[in-house]
Design a protein around this motif. Structure first.
Motif, PDB file in Angstrom:
ATOM      1  N   GLY A 266      -5.136   4.559  12.317  1.00 40.74           N
ATOM      2  CA  GLY A 266      -4.224   3.441  12.063  1.00 40.74           C
ATOM      3  C   GLY A 266      -3.065   3.845  11.162  1.00 40.74           C
ATOM      4  O   GLY A 266      -3.044   4.947  10.594  1.00 40.74           O
ATOM      5  N   LYS A 267      -2.098   2.966  11.030  1.00 38.83           N
ATOM      6  CA  LYS A 267      -0.940   3.228  10.185  1.00 38.83           C
ATOM      7  C   LYS A 267      -1.291   2.902   8.730  1.00 38.83           C
ATOM      8  O   LYS A 267      -1.783   1.819   8.433  1.00 38.83           O
ATOM      9  N   LYS A 268      -1.001   3.875   7.842  1.00 41.29           N
ATOM     10  CA  LYS A 268      -1.399   3.741   6.451  1.00 41.29           C
ATOM     11  C   LYS A 268      -0.791   2.503   5.801  1.00 41.29           C
ATOM     12  O   LYS A 268      -1.469   1.787   5.050  1.00 41.29           O
ATOM     13  N   ASN A 269       0.472   2.203   6.107  1.00 41.56           N
ATOM     14  CA  ASN A 269       1.119   1.056   5.479  1.00 41.56           C
ATOM     15  C   ASN A 269       0.480  -0.259   5.911  1.00 41.56           C
ATOM     16  O   ASN A 269       0.278  -1.166   5.100  1.00 41.56           O
ATOM     17  N   GLU A 270       0.137  -0.363   7.216  1.00 49.06           N
ATOM     18  CA  GLU A 270      -0.510  -1.589   7.701  1.00 49.06           C
ATOM     19  C   GLU A 270      -1.883  -1.762   7.062  1.00 49.06           C
ATOM     20  O   GLU A 270      -2.267  -2.874   6.680  1.00 49.06           O
TER      21      GLU A 270
END
Length: 280
Positions: A266-270
């Protein structure tokens, strides 16, 4: 398509009330050379009621390739054949697709004659979202396999529709409570179009109690409908949320997001924003 080939009609029949037989279906069944029935004895009452004398043969789950070839041969010889099930629309939880597939593969015209269908009738009266739904047919009879199948559908956002045998309905609803949660909305639609037609809405927990208190609800033809799960945000599957929840038990938000991104892709920021929301 051969000009000399016949036509295979896929004919819907009533699911209980003979008044639901459409005139076109009667005309087709009266005019074809052969009717392929799921159970010839079961269909005899329907055919007699409408003065249908066309010859019948059995075509069901246990029919072998030879029976399919026999029917295809008649179609290829120019005869017209109708396919019916015990009740409702053929190919919905019955084996008719094999004959239809073979007919189409051989260039034979296949014509649907629409009519009654139990799960469509149930959905129309259930009061559940109907813009998106999934028909799952019969769940596995064995408890372990049934529970696994329901667990796999726990996060499905579409309305779920099942057929169930009356002697398994209580066990099935108990498994639904376990898989979907006690507050998930369920609808039971029983004996649709028949004398004891029942359409009842309740939470999973309430439905278990209601069926257990009235043995009549374990009789007849049954459709079970389940409200879909709440929509999840894009990119946050149930598995990703599970991983992040475990990481947050041991790590600060920033580290949990970084490690979660590596583990899940997954995307770290999300993941970081999701984790922050959990800590508020």
């Amino acid at each position: 398509m051969s000009q000399s080939s016949g036509t295979l009609y896929v004919v819907a029949t009533p699911i209980g009330n003979l008044g639901d037989m459409v005139p076109r279906a009667v005309h087709v069944l009266q005019s074809v050379a052969l009717i392929a029935c799921e159970d010839t004895r079961h269909s005899a009452r329907l055919l007699e009621h409408f003065a249908i004398t066309s010859r019948c043969v059995a075509y069901h789950d246990h029919s072998d390739d030879k029976r399919t070839e026999q029917i295809l041969a008649q179609l290829q010889a120019g005869e017209e054949v109708a396919l019916i099930s015990d009740a409702g629309t053929p190919l919905v939880s019955d084996p008719g697709y094999r004959l239809v597939r073979a007919a189409r593969h051989n260039g034979i015209r296949v014509v649907p004659i629409p009519g009654a269908c139990a799960f469509v009738a149930a959905l129309s009266a259930a009061g559940l979202p109907s813009n998106r739904f999934t028909f799952e047919g019969f769940l596995p009879a064995k408890a372990g396999a049934r529970q696994a199948a329901l667990a796999a559908l726990a996060d499905e956002p579409r309305t779920l529709i099942f057929y169930e045998a009356p002697h398994r309905v209580l066990a099935c609803v108990k498994d639904m409570e376990q898989a979907f949660g006690s507050e998930r909305e369920l609808v039971i639609a029983r004996e649709i179009t028949k004398t004891f037609e029942t359409i009842h809405t309740a939470t999973a927990a309430q439905m278990v109690e209601w069926i257990a208190a009235d043995s009549n609800q374990e009789r007849g033809e049954i459709v079970l409908l389940v409200h879909g799960a709440p929509e999840r945000k894009a990119g946050m599957s149930a598995e990703v949320e599970r991983v992040m929840t475990l990481l947050l038990e041991e790590l600060p938000v920033k580290q949990a997001a970084a490690l979660g991104a590596k583990l899940t892709g997954g995307k770290k920021n999300e993941l970081y924003q999701w984790a922050l929301a959990q800590r508020q």
